[in-house]
Write an enzyme that holds these catalytic residues in place. Structure first.
Site, mmCIF file in Angstrom:
data_model
loop_
_atom_site.group_PDB
_atom_site.id
_atom_site.type_symbol
_atom_site.label_atom_id
_atom_site.label_comp_id
_atom_site.label_asym_id
_atom_site.label_seq_id
_atom_site.Cartn_x
_atom_site.Cartn_y
_atom_site.Cartn_z
ATOM 1 N N LYS B 116 -58.727 15.860 28.525
ATOM 2 C CA LYS B 116 -58.310 15.217 29.763
ATOM 3 C C LYS B 116 -57.989 16.212 30.878
ATOM 4 C CE LYS B 116 -57.205 10.674 28.370
ATOM 5 N NZ LYS B 116 -56.756 9.389 28.909
ATOM 6 N N LYS B 158 -44.163 11.230 32.756
ATOM 7 C CA LYS B 158 -44.808 10.963 31.461
ATOM 8 C C LYS B 158 -44.644 12.159 30.568
ATOM 9 C CE LYS B 158 -49.418 10.121 32.014
ATOM 10 N NZ LYS B 158 -50.670 9.320 32.107
ATOM 11 N N HIS B 208 -59.746 -2.080 36.525
ATOM 12 C CA HIS B 208 -60.550 -1.134 35.766
ATOM 13 C C HIS B 208 -62.012 -1.354 36.169
ATOM 14 C CE1 HIS B 208 -61.690 1.164 32.030
ATOM 15 N NE2 HIS B 208 -62.836 0.623 32.399
ATOM 16 N N LYS B 237 -60.379 -3.905 26.432
ATOM 17 C CA LYS B 237 -61.108 -4.825 27.285
ATOM 18 C C LYS B 237 -61.399 -6.143 26.562
ATOM 19 C CE LYS B 237 -63.277 -0.766 29.276
ATOM 20 N NZ LYS B 237 -64.424 0.142 29.104
ATOM 21 N N GLU B 288 -61.751 8.621 33.201
ATOM 22 C CA GLU B 288 -62.362 9.463 32.164
ATOM 23 C C GLU B 288 -63.851 9.137 32.058
ATOM 24 O OE1 GLU B 288 -61.079 8.733 28.162
ATOM 25 O OE2 GLU B 288 -60.756 6.606 28.517
ATOM 26 N N ARG B 292 -70.728 7.868 25.510
ATOM 27 C CA ARG B 292 -71.433 7.060 24.507
ATOM 28 C C ARG B 292 -71.943 5.785 25.164
ATOM 29 N NH1 ARG B 292 -67.292 3.249 24.487
ATOM 30 N NH2 ARG B 292 -65.241 4.201 24.587
ATOM 31 N N VAL B 295 -69.552 -0.707 24.614
ATOM 32 C CA VAL B 295 -69.615 -2.073 24.071
ATOM 33 C C VAL B 295 -70.269 -3.012 25.083
ATOM 34 C CG1 VAL B 295 -68.232 -4.061 23.356
ATOM 35 C CG2 VAL B 295 -67.552 -1.782 22.628
#
Lengths: 170, 496, 496, 170
Positions: B116, B158, B208, B237, B288, B292, B295
């Site tokens: 990250k 955080k 998002h 999601k 990010e 890949r 879905v």
């Protein structure tokens, strides 16, 4: 026969009044007639048209007084014998004239949902003393005689067994 | 040229990859765990190899075992699907070392995407905006306060060791900051014995929005439009759609250019997804890169007409992307609902077990990617996604209505599903109006409204229920009567 | 506004119409015969009414009974599907008389489309070319010869009372004509006691190309591209595709204009299909107008993005067509295979019976419209179309490969199907090259090639068959042994 | 065990040679070993991986000598006991030395496909006299002794029963 549904207060009267043909029935629910056409039936479920609307029912669990079913994918519980109030009332000696019995006993096992009287209240034969929940139904327990509430053996939330004394009425 | 692909995955995505490979005449090698002996991917692949016990660590995550199968089956490429080893750069490297084509980015690029802090640095260099905050750990409350004043309140403190809501505080003023800093530090030390704190701008109501990205080995990069995936539960999601209701063509192009920059900044190859948070003020912040196939790729397939698995194979073969950015035109609207085996009312707890019966929806503009078949089992060992129901329409309304219709036609016996939840969501005015945000469920009291809907359904079914009870009790009585019943035909019908 | 549609049909088309109505919030009324008690259209409609015995004349063709249901259910419109009453102008008139919207053309227009001679006259007037020939009956051989010379040999002499090949002769020269005229006259008189002869140009190798047509009540007319349906058996379409491999954009537009003229010539409303024969020389000849939704409409839906049933409803509601010809753009390629219950090797004889199991293909670019479900029955009372398998691709090759893949995935237990035939056809070079004609099966020896394919498949499966026999005979032996078998676990596995 | 398939001339030898685990077997077909992994099995069919290739088999009809199966959707007939030739030969007394029996009898019912000798031909023990078709297999009937064909009791296309005399050989 009488039926009661989860979430719905009303009690429904239902019966078959005519067999029209092999798979066709006329049934009556609450004084209204409905046409029922069976398309497919076995011990696990039934597909039928009710007034020409298709429904698919699966029987999940079935006890004499309670039936869990899935109607068109929606799970529901149907209670039968909703005359329990009456049965309980009769069994406590209610509606008989001149009961001399002091103890008001529960004829069914259940949980005390509410108590409608206080010690010292005057009650008449048939007045509701308390409400029990049993087999997912609420059953009113009614006084079996005219008199005064001398003693209350229960409080809200208690579980009672069959024949437990609920109150003394003299 | 890839001629035999091992699919290091299971469930619907394994089946999805097999479909394209089969159509292209490419052989497929399936792997399966004990639990998946009767799964469709085992039956539909050209070859299938058992790789171990049900637990993922003993099968689908077992790199050595999978490499064994790659070598013994003679597969010349690996498709990792999503999840499992798909973003494991060690596995990608293992494939590279064994001269097997890993269908995805290089191990090096995957590493960069996965880190990250490094990735954020690369984005800042490429002028891709990230959520404003401290570039690195802050050393004390004073530094935190300084940064908070630079980026403006509210901010989030955080702990990098936090998680699940612990070690996080939202701070609105300088006055609150000192105390909050101590609390977060304390919580973190109490939990893991150490503390390391970042400051980040707090974005209250975010969407998002992500972009499908494709980059070939020749450096050609395109984006294949955005997907809005704001409807989530616990950061997972649930419903995705494209186009996003708040992305117009100007925004699409503008953010699309950032996506291309992001891909170049990490030297990405093959298909990937660049995720953004979109703040209420219209700003997009890089989140990010998912290295890949996603879905939710079918919604992009619907509006682009592309077969994204084919595009992955072509790029892996070293072919240039066969179209330019300007060739891509968005056609219509697509929605995906992730049909999960879970109980909405038990905080989305998994619901597993045998599926005696299933009816899969179909029709114009309907696609359902699923591993379900009558008699299959939903395993407790793997994730809860049973099916992806995807619909397309010329208009958003058409895609929405087709989805509602398909949800109604989808019947899965045996487990709790998220289908009722989606029906409730798709009927809300808020959804119809595109008022989306990652806190959609909470913001619009969706669970409560679902309960109301279910209650209403129960009421609607009362007549049918009574009728069924009448018929059944008649039958039941006839059963307890003597065997010489008055109506033998009726009895035999009921018993058959 | 239509709010409740009675669907005067069954099978896949009833389900197709229900899908669109449901999505649009329009109520549906299904009708069913004794045979269809357990059919899906009965379950999926809002209301369902039994209308009689299995034989179509006693149910789906029984106009009075269907009208009764229209009136008692309160349906305000009727969708006739295809077949049955769909092109029955009497029924359309009955609906009109009862103020029920018939979703299709007016009875008058339907009448005109149905009368071949009148329709041909209307087309000639509208300058839509029909197959050249005598405008009416010829009075003798001399007149026939005169016309033959006008239109050019070869010609066909056809007795209007003939049929099934009788009363038809192909004539190549003046010399042959006199004798052929006498033969045809003689055959016709022998068969039906009278003769009436037409002369028509003989077209040796034709393609069947048709256009989807839409016309609203305001006179707006569009065509929604062509479909090529040349692959047929006994004049029944088997495989359809769009675009046609021999129609370029210039041809598409040019013939498309004729289609618009044809629709106007018969004052057509709603959706229809204009069928053409396309001769080897590139000429298109009008054949007929099909005044209904066509079986093969899904391929047009795929390339146009339109929902044609929705368009039918909109037009029936009196709405203008919501787009112009120039708005329509063809997107990709689509193929339909009609999955029939028939035995290819028994001259396509119907194959009927229960279907214990069925697996319906799915995936990107795949659509399957079907009435099949596990446990259903293919009835001998109705037509053999069980399913329409439709695939789409960005290229023709993609749509073809997806179709082959989907055909392989389609498993129908219990009846013979046309699936193996289609696999053979789709693999031929001739099909790939678009060498289509209505005699495709005969021309390219397809049935023989199918036999070879099946033989080859058998050989390919021999190892698996032997292995299965080895296992089974072992099991069989263990069964006839005593019950205290050496391997009880094996036995119980086999018996469960 | 031996097997024969419709359309294929070859005879296949097949046997289980090792049970690797509960669902895993090593089988041998024509001297080649194959790995067989059972995924699912019941009396109606079996799903298995043969050398990692999936196959689905349904057993349609099963008699001792003939098995109709559907492999991956392809219908096939497998014949077992393809050593029938041998069995028939032995049962007629073949391979025994010095048979004095004149009559060559059929040991199986079947149809005469071809006759390989004429009256007057000299035959040796084991020479094929005729070919019968039985249970969809062709079975050679061989002479049970050296001698001369004195008489033929059959012609092509005849059906013969078990024990019918086919020829006289002296």
């Amino acid at each position: 026969m009488e039926f009661k549904l989860e979430d719905i207060e009303e009690t429904f009267n239902g019966e078959i009044i005519n067999k029209i043909s092999n798979n066709e029935y006329l049934i009556k629910i609450q004084d209204k007639e409905h046409h029922l056409q069976i398309l497919n039936i076995n011990s696990r479920g039934m597909e039928f048209l009710l007034d020409n609307h298709f429904h698919s029912v699966n029987y999940i669990e079935n006890q004499t007084a309670e039936m869990k079913i899935v109607v068109d994918g929606v799970p529901l519980t149907v209670n039968m014998h909703t005359k329990l109030d009456e049965i309980v009332y009769r069994n406590t000696g209610g509606a008989d004239t001149g009961s001399t019995q002091i103890n008001l006993r529960s004829q069914i096992p259940g949980k005390v949902v509410s108590i409608e009287v206080k010690v010292g209240d005057k009650v008449k034969n048939g007045d509701v003393v308390c409400v029990l929940e049993s087999m997912k139904m609420q059953v009113s327990v009614k006084s079996h005689k005219d008199g005064e509430v001398k003693n209350l053996k229960i409080k809200e939330g208690d579980s009672v067994n069959k024949n437990d004394i609920l109150a003394e009425i003299e | 040229m890839i001629s035999k692909v091992l699919i290091a995955n299971r469930g619907e995505i394994a089946l999805r990859v097999i479909k394209t490979c089969k159509a292209l005449g490419i052989k497929t090698v399936a792997v399966y765990s004990d639990e998946d002996r009767n799964s469709l991917h085992v039956k539909n692949a050209t070859e299938s190899y058992h790789i171990g016990e049900a637990a993922p660590a003993k099968s689908y995550l077992n790199q050595e075992k999978i490499l064994d199968v790659i070598l013994s089956s003679g597969a010349d490429a690996v498709h990792p699907g999503y999840g499992f080893l798909s973003e494991n750069s060690e596995f990608a490297g293992l494939c590279e070392k064994n001269k097997v084509t890993f269908i995805g980015p290089s191990a090096a690029s995957m590493d960069l995407c996965g880190d990250k802090q490094q990735c954020k640095a690369a984005m800042l260099k490429a002028k891709v905006p990230t959520v404003p905050g401290s570039p690195d750990l802050v050393k004390d409350a004073d530094e935190a306060e300084k940064i908070a004043n630079e980026i403006g309140y509210p901010v989030m403190l955080k702990s990098v060791y936090g998680g699940g809501g612990r070690g996080i505080r939202i701070v609105n003023t300088d006055q609150e900051l000192q105390g909050a800093y101590e609390t977060v530090t304390g919580e973190s030390i109490a939990a893991v014995g150490k503390s390391a704190i970042l400051v980040e701008k707090f974005l209250a109501q975010t969407r998002h929005i992500e972009y499908q990205l494709a980059r070939d080995k020749h450096g050609n990069t395109v984006h294949i439009f955005e997907r809005e995936c704001s409807i989530q539960r616990r950061n997972q999601k649930l419903i995705e759609q494209t186009p996003s209701p708040i992305v117009d063509q100007e925004t699409r192009d503008r953010i699309g250019k950032l996506v291309v920059n992001a891909a170049e900044a990490v030297d990405y190859t093959n298909l990937g997804t660049v995720e953004f948070l979109r703040a209420d003020n219209g700003e997009f912040y890089f989140l990010e890169i998912n290295a890949r196939l996603q879905v939710e790729h079918p919604i992009t397939e619907f509006v682009s007409g592309l077969d994204l698995v084919k595009l992955q194979l072509d790029i892996a073969n070293g072919e240039p992307i066969p179209f330019k950015q300007s060739d891509l035109k968005m056609n219509g609207y697509a929605i995906e609902c992730r049909i999960n085996a879970e109980d909405t009312f038990l905080d989305f707890a998994p619901s597993t077990g045998p599926i005696p019966n299933v009816t899969i929806p179909s029709g114009p503009g309907v696609r359902c990617d699923t591993y379900l078949y009558p008699g299959c089992t939903v395993s407790a060992f793997y994730d809860s996604l049973m099916a992806k129901l995807v619909t397309w329409g010329q208009t958003f309304e058409e895609s929405r209505l087709r989805m509602l219709n398909a949800l109604n036609d989808f019947y899965i016996q045996g487990v709790e599903t998220s289908i009722p939840l989606y029906k409730t969501i798709l009927e809300t005015e808020e959804y119809k109006n595109g008022e989306l945000s990652t806190n959609f469920l909470k913001r619009f009291d969706i669970i409560e409204r679902l309960k109301e809907d279910i209650k209403k359904q129960r009421k609607d079914k009362h007549l049918a229920a009574i009728a069924a009870a009448v018929m059944h009790s008649t039958f039941f009585q006839s059963r307890v009567q003597s065997s010489t019943t008055k109506n033998p035909r009726w009895k035999s019908r009921m018993d058959r």
